[in-house]
Design a protein around this motif. Structure first.
Motif, PDB file in Angstrom:
ATOM      1  N   SER A 145     -34.326  83.608  44.325  1.00  0.00           N
ATOM      2  CA  SER A 145     -34.785  82.775  45.229  1.00  0.00           C
ATOM      3  C   SER A 145     -33.732  81.567  45.374  1.00  0.00           C
ATOM      4  CB  SER A 145     -35.968  81.967  45.065  1.00  0.00           C
ATOM      5  OG  SER A 145     -35.946  81.341  43.839  1.00  0.00           O
ATOM      6  N   GLN A 146     -33.112  80.972  44.375  1.00  0.00           N
ATOM      7  CA  GLN A 146     -32.013  80.022  44.379  1.00  0.00           C
ATOM      8  C   GLN A 146     -30.702  80.268  44.776  1.00  0.00           C
ATOM      9  OE1 GLN A 146     -33.076  78.229  40.125  1.00  0.00           O
ATOM     10  NE2 GLN A 146     -32.986  76.303  41.237  1.00  0.00           N
ATOM     11  N   SER A 147     -30.289  81.309  44.006  1.00  0.00           N
ATOM     12  CA  SER A 147     -28.879  81.795  44.430  1.00  0.00           C
ATOM     13  C   SER A 147     -28.777  82.405  45.980  1.00  0.00           C
ATOM     14  CB  SER A 147     -28.482  82.894  43.586  1.00  0.00           C
ATOM     15  OG  SER A 147     -29.267  84.196  43.664  1.00  0.00           O
ATOM     16  N   LEU A 148     -29.788  82.919  46.463  1.00  0.00           N
ATOM     17  CA  LEU A 148     -29.560  83.389  47.737  1.00  0.00           C
ATOM     18  C   LEU A 148     -29.730  82.297  48.822  1.00  0.00           C
ATOM     19  CD1 LEU A 148     -31.740  86.782  47.687  1.00  0.00           C
ATOM     20  CD2 LEU A 148     -29.231  86.775  47.930  1.00  0.00           C
ATOM     21  N   ASN A 149     -30.261  81.269  48.608  1.00  0.00           N
ATOM     22  CA  ASN A 149     -30.373  80.282  49.347  1.00  0.00           C
ATOM     23  C   ASN A 149     -29.025  79.542  49.534  1.00  0.00           C
ATOM     24  OD1 ASN A 149     -32.893  80.430  50.034  1.00  0.00           O
ATOM     25  ND2 ASN A 149     -33.622  79.012  48.466  1.00  0.00           N
TER      26      ASN A 149
END
Length: 293
Positions: free
Chosen positions: A137-141
């Motif tokens: 969720s964080q990395s793809l953002n």
């Protein structure tokens, strides 16, 4: 100190960092992670000039020429994230993966070949993709903000799966002369890194890996290369030579955090671009050092 002793310390510090993460908020994790990355993490590349140039080659002209080229590559790499983000980010991940794997397995002095290059690159990419997938969720953002396109969690999964297949296939060949006890230790290290990523935020998990598992062993290798061994006086000499970079990185961190503390997503994007810029020339220098050793 031997590599074995060094990795015992790294394991202890890793679990200490995990304990710290249970005592502080995610905002504090991110702040501490940035401090570690932009101080110790950046410092491990501060001696690139000395490593790249032999003592006999360290004339003022050659030093200035190398520094100028180094700065140009850093600027081009950083700007590339904004001009051609898809290509630059792809290169950054591939080059970083190769660099992480090469540094980690340098102690085994594996025979140089395209298979070895593929093996070490797959190992480093496994680390990065594992971090991205666990904190998807964080990395793809962050990734989607940089490349301005939609990369999905399923694509991360398939990339991770393909990397595992390549790692196992090439590792079966490259590690055939390594004792099973040593291979078991490497699997243990991967398990510990997995636990770190699974219990930490994206930035904190990356900071623990980048500083403890990559930068510190790299500095150990560099000190040995520059001075012949890693005794206390040589460690202090290495740190003193790097002090200017240390101060500059902390100032950069302070200014960056002051202006962007409320914009965490953009702050992470800038950090990725900055790290990408300094990674490209550093990987070239370390590759040359490892082949010289």
């Amino acid at each position: 100190m031997s590599y074995q002793g060094l990795y015992r310390i790294i394991l202890i510090l890793s679990f200490l960092c995990l304990w710290v993460s249970t005592r502080i908020s995610e905002d504090w994790e991110n702040g501490l992670g940035l401090v570690l990355i932009l101080s110790i993490g950046v410092i491990h590349g501060a001696n690139d000039v000395r490593i790249h140039l032999n003592k006999s080659e360290r004339s003022t002209k050659r030093i200035l020429s190398f520094i100028l080229k180094y700065i140009v590559v850093v600027l081009l790499g950083t700007v590339g994230f904004f001009l051609s983000p898809q290509i630059t980010l792809g290169l950054f991940i591939l080059v970083s993966g190769y660099h992480f794997g090469q540094e980690h397995f340098e102690k085994y002095q594996l025979p140089a070949s395209w298979k070895n290059n593929l093996f070490v690159a797959a190992y480093g990419l496994l680390i990065l993709l594992m971090l991205f997938k666990i904190n998807s969720s964080q990395s793809l953002n962050v990734i989607n903000e940089i490349v301005s396109m939609k990369i999905t969690e399923q694509q991360l999964y398939y990339a991770l799966l393909a990397t595992c297949v390549i790692l196992v296939a090439t590792g079966a060949y490259q590690l055939r002369g390594i004792p099973l006890k040593t291979i078991a230790k490497e699997l243990l290290y991967l398990a510990v890194i997995f636990i770190i990523f699974n219990t930490s935020s994206l930035l904190w998990g990356f900071a623990i890996y980048f500083v403890l598992w990559h930068s510190i062993p790299s500095m150990y290798t560099q000190i040995t290369f520059l001075y012949g061994d890693s005794n206390q006086s040589h460690v202090w000499s290495y740190i003193k030579y790097s002090s200017l970079y240390w101060i500059a990185s902390l100032i950069f961190l302070g200014v960056l955090y002051f202006f962007l503390q409320e914009r965490t997503q953009f702050l992470l994007t800038i950090i990725v671009a900055f790290l990408g810029g300094i990674t490209f020339p550093h990987v070239f220098v370390m590759d040359k050092m490892i082949k010289k050793a």
